[in-house]
Scaffold this motif. Structure first.
Motif, PDB file in Angstrom:
ATOM      1  N   LEU A   1       0.794  -1.217   0.000  1.00 51.90           N
ATOM      2  CA  LEU A   1       0.000   0.000   0.000  1.00 51.90           C
ATOM      3  C   LEU A   1       0.833   1.275   0.000  1.00 51.90           C
ATOM      4  O   LEU A   1       0.471   2.251  -0.651  1.00 51.90           O
ATOM      5  CB  LEU A   1      -0.946  -0.012   1.204  1.00 51.90           C
ATOM      6  N   ARG A   2       1.940   1.273   0.754  1.00 56.51           N
ATOM      7  CA  ARG A   2       2.810   2.445   0.843  1.00 56.51           C
ATOM      8  C   ARG A   2       4.235   1.965   1.089  1.00 56.51           C
ATOM      9  O   ARG A   2       4.448   0.933   1.708  1.00 56.51           O
ATOM     10  CB  ARG A   2       2.386   3.343   1.989  1.00 56.51           C
ATOM     11  N   PRO A   3       5.227   2.721   0.668  1.00 51.64           N
ATOM     12  CA  PRO A   3       6.614   2.290   0.868  1.00 51.64           C
ATOM     13  C   PRO A   3       7.131   2.620   2.275  1.00 51.64           C
ATOM     14  O   PRO A   3       6.630   3.529   2.943  1.00 51.64           O
ATOM     15  CB  PRO A   3       7.382   3.100  -0.179  1.00 51.64           C
ATOM     16  N   ALA A   4       8.123   1.872   2.682  1.00 48.31           N
ATOM     17  CA  ALA A   4       8.879   2.190   3.899  1.00 48.31           C
ATOM     18  C   ALA A   4      10.283   2.589   3.463  1.00 48.31           C
ATOM     19  O   ALA A   4      10.794   2.094   2.460  1.00 48.31           O
ATOM     20  CB  ALA A   4       8.933   0.988   4.820  1.00 48.31           C
ATOM     21  N   HIS A   5      10.892   3.490   4.228  1.00 46.37           N
ATOM     22  CA  HIS A   5      12.189   4.060   3.864  1.00 46.37           C
ATOM     23  C   HIS A   5      13.201   3.902   4.997  1.00 46.37           C
ATOM     24  O   HIS A   5      12.838   3.541   6.123  1.00 46.37           O
ATOM     25  CB  HIS A   5      12.026   5.538   3.506  1.00 46.37           C
ATOM     26  N   LEU A   6      14.435   4.226   4.699  1.00 50.22           N
ATOM     27  CA  LEU A   6      15.529   4.134   5.648  1.00 50.22           C
ATOM     28  C   LEU A   6      15.168   4.808   6.972  1.00 50.22           C
ATOM     29  O   LEU A   6      14.627   5.907   6.997  1.00 50.22           O
ATOM     30  CB  LEU A   6      16.785   4.789   5.052  1.00 50.22           C
ATOM     31  N   ASN A   7      15.452   4.111   8.056  1.00 52.82           N
ATOM     32  CA  ASN A   7      15.257   4.567   9.439  1.00 52.82           C
ATOM     33  C   ASN A   7      13.806   4.622   9.891  1.00 52.82           C
ATOM     34  O   ASN A   7      13.533   5.040  11.025  1.00 52.82           O
ATOM     35  CB  ASN A   7      15.934   5.919   9.686  1.00 52.82           C
ATOM     36  N   ASP A   8      12.860   4.203   9.052  1.00 58.11           N
ATOM     37  CA  ASP A   8      11.465   4.107   9.515  1.00 58.11           C
ATOM     38  C   ASP A   8      11.370   3.036  10.594  1.00 58.11           C
ATOM     39  O   ASP A   8      11.978   1.965  10.482  1.00 58.11           O
ATOM     40  CB  ASP A   8      10.518   3.716   8.372  1.00 58.11           C
ATOM     41  N   MET A   9      10.605   3.316  11.654  1.00 55.60           N
ATOM     42  CA  MET A   9      10.319   2.310  12.662  1.00 55.60           C
ATOM     43  C   MET A   9       9.005   1.637  12.274  1.00 55.60           C
ATOM     44  O   MET A   9       7.985   2.312  12.106  1.00 55.60           O
ATOM     45  CB  MET A   9      10.203   2.910  14.057  1.00 55.60           C
ATOM     46  N   LEU A  10       9.057   0.311  12.124  1.00 58.74           N
ATOM     47  CA  LEU A  10       7.898  -0.442  11.669  1.00 58.74           C
ATOM     48  C   LEU A  10       7.430  -1.416  12.739  1.00 58.74           C
ATOM     49  O   LEU A  10       8.244  -2.017  13.449  1.00 58.74           O
ATOM     50  CB  LEU A  10       8.233  -1.219  10.393  1.00 58.74           C
ATOM     51  N   ASN A  11       6.127  -1.579  12.831  1.00 62.23           N
ATOM     52  CA  ASN A  11       5.528  -2.606  13.671  1.00 62.23           C
ATOM     53  C   ASN A  11       4.990  -3.681  12.745  1.00 62.23           C
ATOM     54  O   ASN A  11       4.239  -3.389  11.811  1.00 62.23           O
ATOM     55  CB  ASN A  11       4.391  -2.035  14.515  1.00 62.23           C
ATOM     56  N   ILE A  12       5.376  -4.923  13.019  1.00 64.18           N
ATOM     57  CA  ILE A  12       4.893  -6.061  12.248  1.00 64.18           C
ATOM     58  C   ILE A  12       3.977  -6.848  13.172  1.00 64.18           C
ATOM     59  O   ILE A  12       4.406  -7.328  14.220  1.00 64.18           O
ATOM     60  CB  ILE A  12       6.059  -6.922  11.734  1.00 64.18           C
ATOM     61  N   LEU A  13       2.715  -6.953  12.777  1.00 67.06           N
ATOM     62  CA  LEU A  13       1.705  -7.622  13.583  1.00 67.06           C
ATOM     63  C   LEU A  13       1.266  -8.888  12.868  1.00 67.06           C
ATOM     64  O   LEU A  13       1.116  -8.893  11.645  1.00 67.06           O
ATOM     65  CB  LEU A  13       0.465  -6.746  13.736  1.00 67.06           C
ATOM     66  N   THR A  14       1.028  -9.950  13.620  1.00 65.39           N
ATOM     67  CA  THR A  14       0.499 -11.179  13.023  1.00 65.39           C
ATOM     68  C   THR A  14      -0.525 -11.805  13.938  1.00 65.39           C
ATOM     69  O   THR A  14      -0.502 -11.598  15.160  1.00 65.39           O
ATOM     70  CB  THR A  14       1.626 -12.181  12.690  1.00 65.39           C
ATOM     71  N   TRP A  15      -1.414 -12.560  13.337  1.00 62.40           N
ATOM     72  CA  TRP A  15      -2.380 -13.373  14.064  1.00 62.40           C
ATOM     73  C   TRP A  15      -2.811 -14.508  13.160  1.00 62.40           C
ATOM     74  O   TRP A  15      -2.697 -14.448  11.950  1.00 62.40           O
ATOM     75  CB  TRP A  15      -3.567 -12.549  14.560  1.00 62.40           C
ATOM     76  N   VAL A  16      -3.298 -15.589  13.793  1.00 59.51           N
ATOM     77  CA  VAL A  16      -3.755 -16.761  13.070  1.00 59.51           C
ATOM     78  C   VAL A  16      -5.231 -16.587  12.779  1.00 59.51           C
ATOM     79  O   VAL A  16      -6.009 -16.185  13.643  1.00 59.51           O
ATOM     80  CB  VAL A  16      -3.510 -18.045  13.886  1.00 59.51           C
ATOM     81  N   GLY A  17      -5.615 -16.886  11.543  1.00 58.13           N
ATOM     82  CA  GLY A  17      -7.003 -16.770  11.119  1.00 58.13           C
ATOM     83  C   GLY A  17      -7.654 -18.121  10.959  1.00 58.13           C
ATOM     84  O   GLY A  17      -7.394 -19.056  11.714  1.00 58.13           O
ATOM     85  N   GLU A  18      -8.469 -18.225   9.944  1.00 50.35           N
ATOM     86  CA  GLU A  18      -9.238 -19.441   9.686  1.00 50.35           C
ATOM     87  C   GLU A  18      -8.298 -20.628   9.518  1.00 50.35           C
ATOM     88  O   GLU A  18      -7.284 -20.543   8.828  1.00 50.35           O
ATOM     89  CB  GLU A  18     -10.083 -19.238   8.434  1.00 50.35           C
ATOM     90  N   THR A  19      -8.657 -21.737  10.156  1.00 49.45           N
ATOM     91  CA  THR A  19      -7.833 -22.937  10.138  1.00 49.45           C
ATOM     92  C   THR A  19      -8.746 -24.149  10.000  1.00 49.45           C
ATOM     93  O   THR A  19      -9.711 -24.270  10.735  1.00 49.45           O
ATOM     94  CB  THR A  19      -7.013 -23.042  11.443  1.00 49.45           C
ATOM     95  N   GLU A  20      -8.438 -25.011   9.039  1.00 52.69           N
ATOM     96  CA  GLU A  20      -9.216 -26.248   8.896  1.00 52.69           C
ATOM     97  C   GLU A  20      -8.423 -27.268   8.098  1.00 52.69           C
ATOM     98  O   GLU A  20      -7.548 -26.916   7.299  1.00 52.69           O
ATOM     99  CB  GLU A  20     -10.566 -25.985   8.247  1.00 52.69           C
ATOM    100  N   GLY A  21      -8.721 -28.538   8.328  1.00 58.87           N
ATOM    101  CA  GLY A  21      -8.045 -29.601   7.590  1.00 58.87           C
ATOM    102  C   GLY A  21      -6.542 -29.539   7.773  1.00 58.87           C
ATOM    103  O   GLY A  21      -6.032 -29.643   8.883  1.00 58.87           O
ATOM    104  N   VAL A  22      -5.817 -29.344   6.665  1.00 58.82           N
ATOM    105  CA  VAL A  22      -4.348 -29.317   6.699  1.00 58.82           C
ATOM    106  C   VAL A  22      -3.793 -27.896   6.637  1.00 58.82           C
ATOM    107  O   VAL A  22      -2.591 -27.711   6.691  1.00 58.82           O
ATOM    108  CB  VAL A  22      -3.736 -30.142   5.539  1.00 58.82           C
ATOM    109  N   TRP A  23      -4.652 -26.868   6.512  1.00 54.26           N
ATOM    110  CA  TRP A  23      -4.165 -25.511   6.280  1.00 54.26           C
ATOM    111  C   TRP A  23      -4.603 -24.528   7.365  1.00 54.26           C
ATOM    112  O   TRP A  23      -5.587 -24.743   8.059  1.00 54.26           O
ATOM    113  CB  TRP A  23      -4.567 -25.012   4.902  1.00 54.26           C
ATOM    114  N   SER A  24      -3.815 -23.465   7.452  1.00 53.32           N
ATOM    115  CA  SER A  24      -4.089 -22.389   8.390  1.00 53.32           C
ATOM    116  C   SER A  24      -3.703 -21.065   7.728  1.00 53.32           C
ATOM    117  O   SER A  24      -2.668 -20.971   7.088  1.00 53.32           O
ATOM    118  CB  SER A  24      -3.281 -22.579   9.672  1.00 53.32           C
ATOM    119  N   VAL A  25      -4.560 -20.079   7.909  1.00 57.09           N
ATOM    120  CA  VAL A  25      -4.292 -18.751   7.363  1.00 57.09           C
ATOM    121  C   VAL A  25      -3.648 -17.896   8.444  1.00 57.09           C
ATOM    122  O   VAL A  25      -4.095 -17.883   9.594  1.00 57.09           O
ATOM    123  CB  VAL A  25      -5.589 -18.081   6.860  1.00 57.09           C
TER     124      VAL A  25
END
Length: 153
Positions: A85-109
């Motif tokens: 959506l937008r670029p990140a540049h030198l010295n930018d402080m970034l937060n990387i967030l993750t979470w587990v979504g829909e999960t069934e059978g052999v796969w997980s999002v």
């Protein structure tokens, strides 16, 4: 019969005010953009974003399981869906967030968002497949693994 334990159609809270880098449904890491992350256009290279997506997934799995399943299973990527959506540049402080979504059978999002402050830079949805190490084949996600993937209470 498919098993689903939750679907993560959620709005992220104001995670900064929660006082922890590992909160509830979300796992968060912070980093500063370095020179080696940049491409010829002087913004973060797309390959670097993918590396960060993989890195946080591994970190979150390790955090959730404390290595409990490492001798029995591993995950492989089936699909990435990425919106840059937008670029990140030198010295930018970034937060990387993750979470587990829909999960069934052999796969997980797994969902990953990369933000600079409140600004969403990259939004990723990755489908992972659980592999049985002994058989080297996809396996149905057990109740034990499902329980580990659930957000903290």
């Amino acid at each position: 019969m498919s098993r689903k334990f939750w679907k993560a159609d959620i709005q992220l809270p104001d995670y900064k005010s929660m006082g922890s880098d590992r909160i509830s449904k979300y796992f968060i890491e912070t980093l500063i953009v370095k020179e080696e992350h940049l491409d010829s256009l002087r913004h973060v290279n797309n390959q670097i974003y993918l590396q960060w997506v993989n890195d946080i997934a591994k970190s979150h799995w390790a955090f959730l399981t404390s290595g409990k399943f490492d001798q029995r299973y591993f995950w492989v990527i089936r699909r990435h869906e990425i919106d840059y959506l937008r670029p990140a540049h030198l010295n930018d402080m970034l937060n990387i967030l993750t979470w587990v979504g829909e999960t069934e059978g052999v796969w997980s999002v797994r969902h990953v968002q990369i933000k600079k402050g409140e600004e969403l830079l990259v939004d990723v949805k990755t489908t992972w497949i659980l592999i049985d190490k002994e058989k080297n084949r996809p396996m149905r996600i057990s109740e034990e693994v499902l329980e580990a993937l659930k957000p903290n209470k």
